[in-house]
Write a protein that holds these residues in place. Sequence first.
Motif, PDB file in Angstrom:
ATOM      1  N   THR A  98      70.355  -7.123  73.673  1.00  0.00           N
ATOM      2  CA  THR A  98      71.114  -7.262  74.915  1.00  0.00           C
ATOM      3  C   THR A  98      70.607  -6.371  76.042  1.00  0.00           C
ATOM      4  O   THR A  98      70.838  -6.666  77.207  1.00  0.00           O
ATOM      5  CB  THR A  98      72.602  -6.937  74.687  1.00  0.00           C
ATOM      6  N   SER A 100      71.825  -3.732  77.101  1.00  0.00           N
ATOM      7  CA  SER A 100      73.008  -3.463  77.910  1.00  0.00           C
ATOM      8  C   SER A 100      73.534  -2.056  77.626  1.00  0.00           C
ATOM      9  O   SER A 100      73.289  -1.476  76.557  1.00  0.00           O
ATOM     10  CB  SER A 100      74.095  -4.496  77.596  1.00  0.00           C
ATOM     11  N   ASP A 157      77.589  -8.822  71.342  1.00  0.00           N
ATOM     12  CA  ASP A 157      78.174  -7.487  71.465  1.00  0.00           C
ATOM     13  C   ASP A 157      79.621  -7.426  70.986  1.00  0.00           C
ATOM     14  O   ASP A 157      80.036  -6.430  70.391  1.00  0.00           O
ATOM     15  CB  ASP A 157      78.118  -7.028  72.926  1.00  0.00           C
TER      16      ASP A 157
END
Length: 230
Positions: A98, A100, A157
């Motif tokens: 991801t 992130s 996630d």
Amino acid sequence: MSIKAHIPNTITCMNLASGILAVIAAFHGSEPYWGLNGYYWTMILIGAAAVFDFCDGAAARLLGAYSPVGKELDSLSDLVSFGVAPTLMVYNIMMENTASWTAYLSLFIAVMGALRLARFNVDDRQTTSFIGLPIPASALFWIGASGWMLDHGYPGDGPVLTLVAVMSLLMVSSLPMFSLKFKKFAWRENFRRYVILAAAVIFVITDGVAGFAWTIILYILISLFGRKMN
């Protein structure tokens, strides 16, 4: 001080060294080394740390070589091997998939692991059983969960962070859990341990590394069921 007094602490240091190597391997997750990628070496090294963690206690009992330093060294080693190493494995898997900021939330595993170890060290109720999920069991779960993600793909996630929250909070929960260490081998005294051991073999044969996650989930469920029965 005799040489035998240093044997348990030496084994504990091997636990710590395995954990440090596991941390290094976690940052080389997708790179191949001797036929396996870094993530699988991380799992193997955490597994080696677990073996050393079992052996240092066994050596201390066998040699009568207990010490306050050994107790503290054991907890510090466990934090690295079973708290920091699994955390960074999960962090790197999340970052690869991801990229992130949410990957930093995986640090909750290590933070709750540290709190769990600190509470364990000052709680004299946990000499033969545990209150909350032991940190080595948490590490085994993350070995299995990471193996599942490598085999089946990253689930997103949301599911991963839900597992991070649940498994981390279980470490500091008030759930009574039985020890997985054998002191004697009598069937009646160790029925639940033999069930877990047999289940681990079956799960790993049928689902590979992911079987360790299913084993720890079973361990949690048996502990919950035992609590209700009591």
